[in-house]
Structures are given as structure tokens and as C-alpha cells.
Design a protein around this motif. Sequence first.
Motif, PDB file in Angstrom:
ATOM      1  N   VAL A  36      42.959  40.315  52.058  1.00 55.63           N
ATOM      2  CA  VAL A  36      42.765  39.607  50.790  1.00 55.63           C
ATOM      3  C   VAL A  36      42.635  40.561  49.606  1.00 55.63           C
ATOM      4  O   VAL A  36      42.810  40.150  48.455  1.00 55.63           O
ATOM      5  CB  VAL A  36      41.540  38.665  50.844  1.00 55.63           C
ATOM      6  N   ALA A  37      42.318  41.836  49.857  1.00 54.56           N
ATOM      7  CA  ALA A  37      42.190  42.786  48.743  1.00 54.56           C
ATOM      8  C   ALA A  37      42.212  44.209  49.266  1.00 54.56           C
ATOM      9  O   ALA A  37      41.771  44.489  50.390  1.00 54.56           O
ATOM     10  CB  ALA A  37      40.894  42.542  47.973  1.00 54.56           C
ATOM     11  N   ARG A  38      42.738  45.096  48.429  1.00 59.85           N
ATOM     12  CA  ARG A  38      42.635  46.543  48.650  1.00 59.85           C
ATOM     13  C   ARG A  38      42.094  47.160  47.357  1.00 59.85           C
ATOM     14  O   ARG A  38      42.456  46.731  46.274  1.00 59.85           O
ATOM     15  CB  ARG A  38      43.992  47.153  49.000  1.00 59.85           C
ATOM     16  N   HIS A  39      41.250  48.156  47.527  1.00 56.33           N
ATOM     17  CA  HIS A  39      40.658  48.784  46.340  1.00 56.33           C
ATOM     18  C   HIS A  39      40.503  50.277  46.610  1.00 56.33           C
ATOM     19  O   HIS A  39      39.870  50.683  47.581  1.00 56.33           O
ATOM     20  CB  HIS A  39      39.293  48.163  46.038  1.00 56.33           C
ATOM     21  N   HIS A  40      41.080  51.091  45.707  1.00 57.77           N
ATOM     22  CA  HIS A  40      41.082  52.531  45.932  1.00 57.77           C
ATOM     23  C   HIS A  40      39.842  53.235  45.405  1.00 57.77           C
ATOM     24  O   HIS A  40      39.236  54.039  46.107  1.00 57.77           O
ATOM     25  CB  HIS A  40      42.321  53.155  45.270  1.00 57.77           C
ATOM     26  N   TYR A  41      39.490  52.945  44.159  1.00 58.78           N
ATOM     27  CA  TYR A  41      38.430  53.723  43.497  1.00 58.78           C
ATOM     28  C   TYR A  41      37.093  53.454  44.166  1.00 58.78           C
ATOM     29  O   TYR A  41      36.723  52.306  44.431  1.00 58.78           O
ATOM     30  CB  TYR A  41      38.391  53.357  42.017  1.00 58.78           C
ATOM     31  N   GLY A  42      36.353  54.520  44.407  1.00 59.86           N
ATOM     32  CA  GLY A  42      35.098  54.366  45.122  1.00 59.86           C
ATOM     33  C   GLY A  42      33.914  54.008  44.267  1.00 59.86           C
ATOM     34  O   GLY A  42      32.809  53.808  44.790  1.00 59.86           O
ATOM     35  N   TYR A  43      34.093  53.910  42.934  1.00 63.30           N
ATOM     36  CA  TYR A  43      32.947  53.731  42.048  1.00 63.30           C
ATOM     37  C   TYR A  43      32.983  52.468  41.195  1.00 63.30           C
ATOM     38  O   TYR A  43      31.968  52.108  40.609  1.00 63.30           O
ATOM     39  CB  TYR A  43      32.822  54.944  41.122  1.00 63.30           C
ATOM     40  N   SER A  44      34.117  51.817  41.097  1.00 61.95           N
ATOM     41  CA  SER A  44      34.193  50.618  40.262  1.00 61.95           C
ATOM     42  C   SER A  44      33.895  49.374  41.091  1.00 61.95           C
ATOM     43  O   SER A  44      34.299  49.270  42.254  1.00 61.95           O
ATOM     44  CB  SER A  44      35.578  50.504  39.619  1.00 61.95           C
ATOM     45  N   PRO A  45      33.201  48.396  40.498  1.00 59.78           N
ATOM     46  CA  PRO A  45      32.981  47.125  41.202  1.00 59.78           C
ATOM     47  C   PRO A  45      34.286  46.333  41.264  1.00 59.78           C
ATOM     48  O   PRO A  45      35.192  46.556  40.459  1.00 59.78           O
ATOM     49  CB  PRO A  45      31.950  46.420  40.313  1.00 59.78           C
ATOM     50  N   PHE A  46      34.382  45.413  42.218  1.00 58.25           N
ATOM     51  CA  PHE A  46      35.601  44.612  42.307  1.00 58.25           C
ATOM     52  C   PHE A  46      35.321  43.310  43.054  1.00 58.25           C
ATOM     53  O   PHE A  46      34.311  43.171  43.757  1.00 58.25           O
ATOM     54  CB  PHE A  46      36.741  45.384  42.986  1.00 58.25           C
ATOM     55  N   HIS A  47      36.241  42.355  42.870  1.00 57.57           N
ATOM     56  CA  HIS A  47      36.147  41.066  43.541  1.00 57.57           C
ATOM     57  C   HIS A  47      37.315  40.890  44.511  1.00 57.57           C
ATOM     58  O   HIS A  47      38.431  41.349  44.231  1.00 57.57           O
ATOM     59  CB  HIS A  47      36.179  39.914  42.530  1.00 57.57           C
ATOM     60  N   ALA A  48      37.045  40.255  45.615  1.00 63.92           N
ATOM     61  CA  ALA A  48      38.089  39.835  46.554  1.00 63.92           C
ATOM     62  C   ALA A  48      38.044  38.314  46.625  1.00 63.92           C
ATOM     63  O   ALA A  48      36.997  37.729  46.923  1.00 63.92           O
ATOM     64  CB  ALA A  48      37.855  40.448  47.933  1.00 63.92           C
ATOM     65  N   ASP A  49      39.166  37.677  46.322  1.00 59.93           N
ATOM     66  CA  ASP A  49      39.250  36.214  46.299  1.00 59.93           C
ATOM     67  C   ASP A  49      39.517  35.699  47.712  1.00 59.93           C
ATOM     68  O   ASP A  49      40.589  35.930  48.284  1.00 59.93           O
ATOM     69  CB  ASP A  49      40.360  35.784  45.344  1.00 59.93           C
ATOM     70  N   LEU A  50      38.551  34.994  48.276  1.00 58.21           N
ATOM     71  CA  LEU A  50      38.663  34.484  49.642  1.00 58.21           C
ATOM     72  C   LEU A  50      39.198  33.063  49.702  1.00 58.21           C
ATOM     73  O   LEU A  50      39.440  32.525  50.792  1.00 58.21           O
ATOM     74  CB  LEU A  50      37.282  34.516  50.327  1.00 58.21           C
ATOM     75  N   MET A  73      28.175  53.876  37.553  1.00 60.10           N
ATOM     76  CA  MET A  73      27.063  53.840  38.504  1.00 60.10           C
ATOM     77  C   MET A  73      26.799  52.402  38.951  1.00 60.10           C
ATOM     78  O   MET A  73      27.502  51.467  38.576  1.00 60.10           O
ATOM     79  CB  MET A  73      25.821  54.452  37.871  1.00 60.10           C
ATOM     80  N   SER A  74      25.742  52.232  39.713  1.00 62.84           N
ATOM     81  CA  SER A  74      25.408  50.918  40.256  1.00 62.84           C
ATOM     82  C   SER A  74      24.766  50.026  39.199  1.00 62.84           C
ATOM     83  O   SER A  74      24.208  50.495  38.208  1.00 62.84           O
ATOM     84  CB  SER A  74      24.448  51.068  41.433  1.00 62.84           C
ATOM     85  N   ARG A  75      24.831  48.726  39.435  1.00 64.03           N
ATOM     86  CA  ARG A  75      24.165  47.774  38.536  1.00 64.03           C
ATOM     87  C   ARG A  75      22.657  47.991  38.562  1.00 64.03           C
ATOM     88  O   ARG A  75      21.971  47.769  37.557  1.00 64.03           O
ATOM     89  CB  ARG A  75      24.522  46.345  38.941  1.00 64.03           C
ATOM     90  N   ASP A  76      22.115  48.450  39.699  1.00 61.68           N
ATOM     91  CA  ASP A  76      20.678  48.695  39.791  1.00 61.68           C
ATOM     92  C   ASP A  76      20.244  49.836  38.873  1.00 61.68           C
ATOM     93  O   ASP A  76      19.170  49.788  38.268  1.00 61.68           O
ATOM     94  CB  ASP A  76      20.281  49.019  41.232  1.00 61.68           C
ATOM     95  N   MET A  77      21.070  50.879  38.768  1.00 63.30           N
ATOM     96  CA  MET A  77      20.710  51.981  37.879  1.00 63.30           C
ATOM     97  C   MET A  77      20.722  51.535  36.426  1.00 63.30           C
ATOM     98  O   MET A  77      19.829  51.890  35.640  1.00 63.30           O
ATOM     99  CB  MET A  77      21.643  53.174  38.068  1.00 63.30           C
ATOM    100  N   LEU A  78      21.696  50.730  36.059  1.00 60.34           N
ATOM    101  CA  LEU A  78      21.742  50.237  34.682  1.00 60.34           C
ATOM    102  C   LEU A  78      20.568  49.314  34.383  1.00 60.34           C
ATOM    103  O   LEU A  78      19.997  49.368  33.293  1.00 60.34           O
ATOM    104  CB  LEU A  78      23.066  49.516  34.433  1.00 60.34           C
TER     105      LEU A  78
END
Length: 815
Positions: A98-112, A330-335
Amino acid sequence: MLRKNVDQAWEFINGKSLFMIPGYDQPSKTVNLPHDFTIETDTHPEAPGGQFTGYYDGGVGTYTKMIDIPEDFKGKRVLVEFDGVYMNSTVTLNGHVVARHHYGYSPFHADLTSFIKPGTKNRLAITVNNDAQPNARWYTGSGIYRHVDLLTAPQIHIAPWGIYAHTSHVVNGTAFVVVETKLENHTGEDKQLWVDVKIEKELCGTEAGFGRVKVHVPAGEKAVGQVKIAVENADLWDIDSPNLYKITAKLSDKETVLDHDFTTFGVRTISVDTKNGFMLNRRTVKLKGGCVHHDNGILGAASFKDSEYRKMKIHKDNGFNAIRFAHNPMSRDMLDACDQLGLLVINEAFDVWTMEKKTHDYSQYFELDWKGDMESFIVRDRNHPSVIMWSTGNEVPERGGMSNGYEWSAKLASYVRELDPTRPITNSLPSFFNGLEDEDQLKFFLDLIKNSKNSGGGIVNIDGEFGRSIWGDYTEAFAAPLDVVGYNYLNYQYENSLKDYPNRVICSTESKPMDMFDYWNDVERFSNVIGDFVWTSYDYIGEAGLGRHDYYESAEEAAAATKIRHVAKYPWRLSGGADIDLCGFERPQLAYRRIIWGSNETFIASHHPKNSGKIEVLGSWAWPECENAWSWAGYEGETVKVDVYSAAEEVELILNGKSLGRKPAGKENRLIAQFELTYEPGTLEAISYSGGKKVSSNKLTSAGKPVGVRIVPDKKELVADGQSLVHAVIEVIDEEGNLVPTAELKTVAQVEGAATLAAFGTGNPQATENYTTGEFTSYKGRLLAIVRAGYESGSSVLTVSIDGLKSISVEIPVK
């Protein structure tokens, strides 16, 4: 969209799964997210990333979870949101990719949505491929190392991260807040829908403003509804008063609420200009900054709310008012932590564009993915009041125009302004150690070698006369689209820049610890230099040995050693040069920085007598090796050098009640009074004076032999949410309860009951022990144990044992 966290109970296997079905793959284990599977492994000298990754490997891992999809999900949209997966992830549902994502630091959504089976369990699996090494210049970790949420909504709904709020202006205490709400229509009919927006104070829930707008959303399209709401007597978000508001948006057809969502937000204004510098709420603020990588010390890359908050609070408590995210989102928790604490953030997108820095890095995907990755983290983060600047990159080789670098700089800046026109844009530029055409690059290095010989082997910031002469002209077209130009280690370019580019606003986005005095003086004397960010404020795994210390008997040996200051062989694991060590313990340079920033404290920095008479060669990002301690057992009668950091006019040093005289300190002496004395155990006190009056003092007492252990937890209990952490400092003490700073003892930590031991270790940059086994050797008398709550309430007990000393336990309830 309704949001449900699904961090609990994933089945994990090392490698790519054959069946991807829980219970059918062996060996496997159950893990709770966030999870970094690299930190569980051992370092070794043959690791392909070498010193850059701290001698860790990468690897492949598969996470699988059976997700209950209720019958009433039929006809709804279902997405899964990943806050961060490192890296090259493939998401499958019931066998479908359903999804592929390369970057290790950006958030992303996979549509199920297209593949869900309502009324039954659905198999969600994520394969993480971090096997191609090296792919970064630091330790990355591997796995689903941030949170995962399941999102559900009707076919017409508010988009994920669909609420965007910003302060238009503030007049006589009334803030005018623009709120945009993005809607998605996945039906075949045009819709006329209402959006009701409410603003309330986060702390007490008092309503502060309301707005309503009707939005036309065409079939299969997206649309935005905008309202401007007046918030009277607005509580501004500021460094010392980080007030937050909650904004709720409800979507309805006037009678029925179809969807709702909320976000937090802070009312504040920002601006930058050459006369006033950076302004927050219409007053100039100089940025007292630190660069941080994404790892959480001995936890590896795994991101928890409590660990991120602790790391940021240590910065805040020590005078930092700004953080630069290096070199990725960074993570949403850090922000969230920065919002709550009142820390200002430079939020950075990339370390590479089209030109690689490491063989398998993000440059392979940049041209295909940059726009989506940039949009995802900016849209996620743009409501955070802590974010004051977007950075499009760091030290990219394209800065001199190579590989269409000027066009890329303009293109990225333009896209950021489309997503958020309210914040300045920056990018960090260094010297031309790379990024030139062949002919110029050869001239650069030949000139560098020449200058190195003429200066006795030293190279300042990897730059020379040729590089300095071309830097401004070659980088101007790259810098032109930016609002603030980041200078990495380039304060010697300030005066030329002020003359040649008088409209430029500058930020020192990286500087070295040994240069902090000069860099901060420049921040104070130039109005258009808005701040200084040290590399780094918090230690990290990888780029091992940047802060190393080596000692030599002769000047010839020392001169030869300066040529290899960037190389650190195994077992070096950490960078080692930061103000704060890997476990959150301060190093002496942090006290010096506080004094530069205005603290009136006195701080004793004692050098080990064993190095007396030797020549110390520092790594390029190191601070002289010293301790705020007076415990050098076995070196009685030996010469010892003592530095005292103080902004006062002079410092008196007193050893066992006897004055050793006064020495000048203050700015004229770079805030250091220097003494040389003979070591004898007892009490060493430094007293600072200005105008003949005592300002402050620092007293140290020699520690005795280790006789016990002390546990100092940062809180008394855990929350049974699988995420809550206790950071317990372990100290080796003498019979008087003093820390024994020279103790290096094998220590074992265990946790029993309703919690687990998440990590155990020290800030020793050359330790080879594993942070996840519960066995580690104390360093400078300390260790850190991190206890993680489970999902069930009950009691847990942390026990620490050292051979020859009495074991000690502390109970930590999980509620």
C-alpha cells in the motif's frame, strides 16, 4: 479523523519475513513501539559505516501486527500514520503493498482503505531496509522508531494535519488568528459543508474565540475554509511564558457533525531584519542555540515523549533558548516538548540534495521525493509556535552552483513559502571543502596544503585564502532566495558579508566549543547576526571522536597528530564533544557557555595531574579535558592545572583553607583564571570578586573510596501506557555520600514487575558495552538506567548491583 495509537505489541523479526504472519516466522519477538533494532546490536570495527555510524551496522527488520477492523469501518477511509521509520520502508496490508517510503525522517501516511476487510483482523506489516551502508554521516538507528497511529474518517473529512493556524497581527492585546481547515471529499458528489472553529486555552479550557465558514468541496477534490478569529487579551507564547491554545474544527452538514479534529497552537509574532535581528513578539532575541541529532542517547533512535522532554528541558535549564534540528525533521514529541518549554526551533529538512555525501544516502531519492517529504513535515509542524525557521538543507555541495544548485535553492524556498509564508527560510553554508568544479576544487586544496604548511600544520575550518576569496561570490545566488543565511564555522566571513551584502541576515548555525567566546561576541556586536548554534549541545552516537583528546610528549608528535584529528578508530562510538553528554550530564564547557551568556557563577575545571607537562591535542570539536572535581587519588604531590571560569574581575583559589592568591578573570581574560598548584586531597574553593566584593564561589571536596550506590530517579511513578519513562541516575558514592568521580566499576541493573529496563549505560565515548543488556561499567562515577512502563498497572523494582558493594533497589509504581 479519529486517531488511535497502535504502538503496542508488534511482532518483530530480523530480516525480511517469509510469511509476514504472526506466529509463523521464527525467531520473532514482541516489541512495543517506538523500537530501534540497531541499538540492540553490538558495535564492531568492521562496520561499513565506520566512525560515522559509531561502528554500528544497519540491517533489515519486519514488523507485523493484526489490526481489528470493526464492521462499521465499511465505507470509511482508513489510514496509518508513521511519525518516522528508518528507512526504505514498505507497508503491506493483507499482502497488498500500500505504500513505500524512502526517507527515514519524514512522517507519512499509508492509505489502507482499498484493502481493508471490515469485521475481521487485518494483517499490517512494515519491512524496514537499512542494509545499504553507509547512508548517513551519523548513527541513524533502524526500525519504526517513532509512533504509529491508525486514522479513520467518513468519506468526507478533515484532512490529516488539516488545521493550519497562524497569527496575522496583534493590536492592543487582541490577536487575530487565521485558521485554515483543509477538507477532502472522496464521494462522487459536490458538497456544501460547514466548518466550526473554536479556540480555547489549553491549560484551563476557557473559550477564547469562535469562527464559522461554509466550504464548497467538489467531488473527489480538496478545499480549504478560512476564518480570521479575534482572540481578546491573548496570552502570547514566549520563551518565558509558553502559553498554548487548543483549536478544534468540526465539519458538519449543518445538522450532523461529520468529522472533527484539533491541534495546539501558540499566539506569537516573529520577524527578522538587519537592524533588529530576530524579533519575537516585537522584541529582539539573540538565539542561544544548540544543534541536536535525533537520537535519544542510550535509547538509540527510539523517540519517547519523556526522553525528548528531558533532553529539551536540560537545554532550557542551562540557558539555551533555541534548538537546531540537525539535519532532518525530528519527532512530534520533541516539538511538543519545545512548545511546552519555550524553546525556539530551526526545523531542518535535508542533509543532502542531488549530490551524495555517503554512498547510499538520500541523494538517490531526492529528486523524486523532496517535495512530498518537505510537505509532510512542514504541514505536520507548522502549528508549533516553537518553530521559527524552516531550513532547506545543510552543507549541501550544490551551494556553489554545482548540479543546478542555484535553481534548487530557489525552488525549495519557493515551495516552503507556498506551504507556510509566515516563517523565515534558511540553509546552512560552510567553506568550500567540497562543492566546486574540478579546476577550482584543485586550487582550493593546493592552497589549503600551502596554508597548512605555512601555519605549522593547522587548517582553520578547512579553508584557505583561495576558498575565502571566492566564497561570497560563489554562494550569493544560492543564498539570495533565503531570508536568513546560515554560516557554519564562518565568522571570519561576517565583515566581508556585511560590506558586500548589507541586506543579509546571518545566523551562526554551527560553531565549535573552543570558539564560543569569539562567536558570541560577534552575535552581540553585529545586529544582523541573530544567534549562534554550537555543534553540538547534546552528545550523540556516530561521527565518533570529534571531541577526542590525545596527549603527546613532544611538539613534533603533537604537530603530526593535528593532521588526523577527524579520525577515530574503534572502539570510539560517540562524537564526544558536546556540552551535555549522552546521558544528559553536563560537561565543564556547559558552565563556560552559561557564563558567556550572563551567569555570574564560578566554576572550577581541574585537569588530571597525569597529563601535567604533556601537550594536549584536541579533536576539532573538543574542549580541553577537565572535571569539576578534586579527586585525583594516587597523584598527591603532583602538579595540577586548574582553570576557573568566571565573568568576575578576579578569582581567588583556596586549598584546604590556604589562599593561593588571586588571578584576573572576566572578558579581558576570556572568562578564565588559570592556576597551577600541587595536588593534595581536601577542599578546593574558588571565589569570584568584582569591585572587591564577592560575587559567587565553587567548592569541591575530595571523594573517598567507593562504599555504596545511590539511585536518583527523575520521577516517582510511571503511567501504564507503554511509553512512560523514568530516568534513574546511578551514582557511586563514598562513606560521606559524595560522588566518586573516578569510579569505573562493572555494574548490573535489573527491572522486575510491571516495567522493563529500556536502556542502561554511560556517556563514555569509547565504551564497547551494549546499552540494552543491563551490564555496563560506570564512567566518572555515574550511569543512567531508563525504565519503561508496560501497559498494565502494578509495581516495578529497579535493582543495581556492583561487586563488593551492597545492592540497592528502588520501587517504581506503574499506575
